[in-house]
Motif scaffolding. Structure first.
Motif, PDB file in Angstrom:
ATOM      1  N   ASP A  38      -0.992   5.790  -8.651  1.00  0.00           N
ATOM      2  CA  ASP A  38      -1.581   5.806  -9.986  1.00  0.00           C
ATOM      3  C   ASP A  38      -0.518   5.683 -11.078  1.00  0.00           C
ATOM      4  O   ASP A  38      -0.838   5.650 -12.262  1.00  0.00           O
ATOM      5  N   HIS A  58      -5.014  -3.760  -6.876  1.00  0.00           N
ATOM      6  CA  HIS A  58      -6.173  -3.367  -7.678  1.00  0.00           C
ATOM      7  C   HIS A  58      -6.736  -2.017  -7.241  1.00  0.00           C
ATOM      8  O   HIS A  58      -7.243  -1.250  -8.080  1.00  0.00           O
ATOM      9  N   GLU A  59      -6.665  -1.731  -5.943  1.00  0.00           N
ATOM     10  CA  GLU A  59      -7.129  -0.426  -5.457  1.00  0.00           C
ATOM     11  C   GLU A  59      -6.362   0.711  -6.122  1.00  0.00           C
ATOM     12  O   GLU A  59      -6.898   1.801  -6.335  1.00  0.00           O
ATOM     13  N   ALA A  60      -5.101   0.446  -6.454  1.00  0.00           N
ATOM     14  CA  ALA A  60      -4.277   1.456  -7.123  1.00  0.00           C
ATOM     15  C   ALA A  60      -4.438   1.404  -8.635  1.00  0.00           C
ATOM     16  O   ALA A  60      -3.794   2.183  -9.355  1.00  0.00           O
ATOM     17  N   GLY A  61      -5.259   0.472  -9.131  1.00  0.00           N
ATOM     18  CA  GLY A  61      -5.466   0.360 -10.565  1.00  0.00           C
ATOM     19  C   GLY A  61      -4.396  -0.436 -11.281  1.00  0.00           C
ATOM     20  O   GLY A  61      -4.308  -0.394 -12.522  1.00  0.00           O
ATOM     21  N   GLU A  67       0.826  -1.214   0.000  1.00  0.00           N
ATOM     22  CA  GLU A  67       0.000   0.000   0.000  1.00  0.00           C
ATOM     23  C   GLU A  67       0.857   1.259   0.000  1.00  0.00           C
ATOM     24  O   GLU A  67       0.490   2.275  -0.608  1.00  0.00           O
ATOM     25  N   ASP A 113      -5.780  -7.247  -3.646  1.00  0.00           N
ATOM     26  CA  ASP A 113      -6.757  -6.160  -3.511  1.00  0.00           C
ATOM     27  C   ASP A 113      -6.063  -4.802  -3.455  1.00  0.00           C
ATOM     28  O   ASP A 113      -6.540  -3.825  -4.051  1.00  0.00           O
ATOM     29  N   ALA A 114      -4.931  -4.725  -2.724  1.00  0.00           N
ATOM     30  CA  ALA A 114      -4.214  -3.457  -2.612  1.00  0.00           C
ATOM     31  C   ALA A 114      -3.692  -2.996  -3.968  1.00  0.00           C
ATOM     32  O   ALA A 114      -3.742  -1.801  -4.292  1.00  0.00           O
TER      33      ALA A 114
END
Length: 406
Positions: free
Chosen positions: A167, A195-198, A162, A192-193
């Motif tokens: 981005d 993917h949260e950042a794309g 994280e 998940d972490a």
């Protein structure tokens, strides 16, 4: 240390998978083989299966075997690995090249699709191939590498990832189990972490496939690569496998455009049009003979279940840590793996300044652990081929070798 050996005998007697020990070929002169996380032992019937292949599939059917069975083998065997060990539905896993080549293919495909993103995130202490490939792909594409530097024993955490992603991140590439310490990463949370950042998420499964249950589909993993000669017992140089999530197939484009990944493999057309399914990850002719040995091991894992294999692995590594505490810690040996069994993969690493010489001595005595620079011994405990007594015998041999040097 009679208590340790007695405990090991009791655990072996109660082991629901003990019958599988007899499935593996004898190695004359070897007392304890503790390197199954580097090269798995051959099954007892592997030699006859290879001989039968030469006599019949190749020797009698000749080129007809391509149409009869070999053309589909990379996909069929990939599906089998996916179902038995990865939690992956069919059509997403394929057996193809070496681990290094498949890492390159997927890394290059991932960053090629990352519009406006400029960074690859990877651990600074990851296995050399993973790091070297990340550096090479970054150099080819004008990207930069962001290096994670986690705790060397406990490995990469969600917080580490994280703090590194943004981005600008195109791809996060990590090992599920640390090849040095055996630390087990939290695959679903780290995915998940990312993917949260794309970003896309790629996992190296070389030290976890066949010993750690996972659910690549359910956890949203984008891509993964793993070798087959460790816990899948495919033999030296057996081909690796790649997982590419169905939603990415036909969109990501791998860079080694060989004829086996063409949409129409026998069209021999003037230009390349890639297949739109998992076959897009192939390049050249698959190594059919090198796919033989792992098939028997997949049968054994399916019988035992991957959950059963994990339970045996936990029992073996817990016993190894107990034996370390009682026999090796008093001699100044360091524990370089997590104590928490749930945070540990299938091997236990210990450290001592004399371990390079100790390993050479042990090998000459039929005790076969794995030395890792600068001063670590990995106790690689492949659950279906390793007993508890073998584990304790190996640890006590390490103790005795250190004592002799002292």
């Amino acid at each position: 240390m009679t208590d340790l050996l007695d405990a090991a005998r009791d655990l072996d007697a109660a082991d629901p998978l003990r019958a599988h020990l007899d499935a593996f070929a004898d190695a004359p002169g070897v007392i304890a083989y503790l390197d199954g996380n580097s090269l798995g032992r051959p099954l007892r019937d592997t030699a006859e299966k290879v001989a039968a292949f030469i006599r019949h599939d190749w020797g009698t059917r000749l080129i007809r075997s391509w149409d009869e069975q070999w053309m589909a083998l990379p996909m069929e065997l990939g599906d089998r690995i996916g179902a038995v060990t990865l939690g992956a539905a069919s059509g997403q896993t394929i057996v193809a090249d070496s681990t290094s080549v498949l890492i390159y293919k997927l890394m290059r495909a991932a960053v090629g699709a990352a519009q406006g993103r400029t960074e690859i995130v990877i651990e600074a202490g990851n296995f050399p191939t993973d790091r070297f490939m990340a550096e090479g792909v970054a150099a080819e594409t004008g990207m930069s590498v962001v290096w994670l530097e986690p705790d060397p024993v406990h490995g990469v955490t969600v917080a580490d990832v994280e703090a590194a992603v943004s981005d600008r991140t195109a791809l996060v590439s990590l090992s599920h189990v640390d090849y040095r310490s055996g630390a087990l990463a939290d695959m679903p949370a780290i995915t998940d972490a990312a993917h949260e950042a794309g970003a896309l998420m790629m996992w190296d499964l070389c030290h976890s496939v066949g010993v750690i249950p996972m659910q690549l589909d359910a956890w949203g993993v984008d891509m993964a690569v793993g070798c087959t000669y460790k816990y899948l017992n495919g033999g030296p140089g057996s081909p690796a496998f790649a997982y590419l999530r169905r939603e990415h197939q036909g969109l990501l484009r791998q860079p080694i455009q060989g004829w086996w990944s063409a949409a129409d493999i026998f069209a021999m057309g003037p230009s390349y049009e890639p297949a739109g399914d998992i076959r897009q990850l192939l390049s050249g002719t698959p190594p059919v003979m090198s796919m033989l040995a792992m098939q028997g091991m997949l049968d054994l894992i399916e019988q035992a279940t991957i959950e059963g294999v994990r339970a045996k692995s936990l029992s073996l590594t817990d016993l190894a840590v107990r034996a370390y505490d009682e026999a090796l810690a008093p001699l100044g040996v360091r524990l370089l793996s997590p104590r928490d069994a749930g945070a540990r993969g299938g091997h236990v690493t210990i450290g001592h300044p004399d371990f390079r010489e100790v390993t050479q001595s042990l090998w000459s005595e039929g005790i076969i652990p794995d030395f890792r620079f600068p001063d670590g011994i990995r106790l690689g405990l492949s659950p279906l081929s390793t007993s508890h007594v073998e584990t304790v015998t190996g640890v006590l041999a390490v103790r005795d070798a250190i004592a002799r040097r002292s």
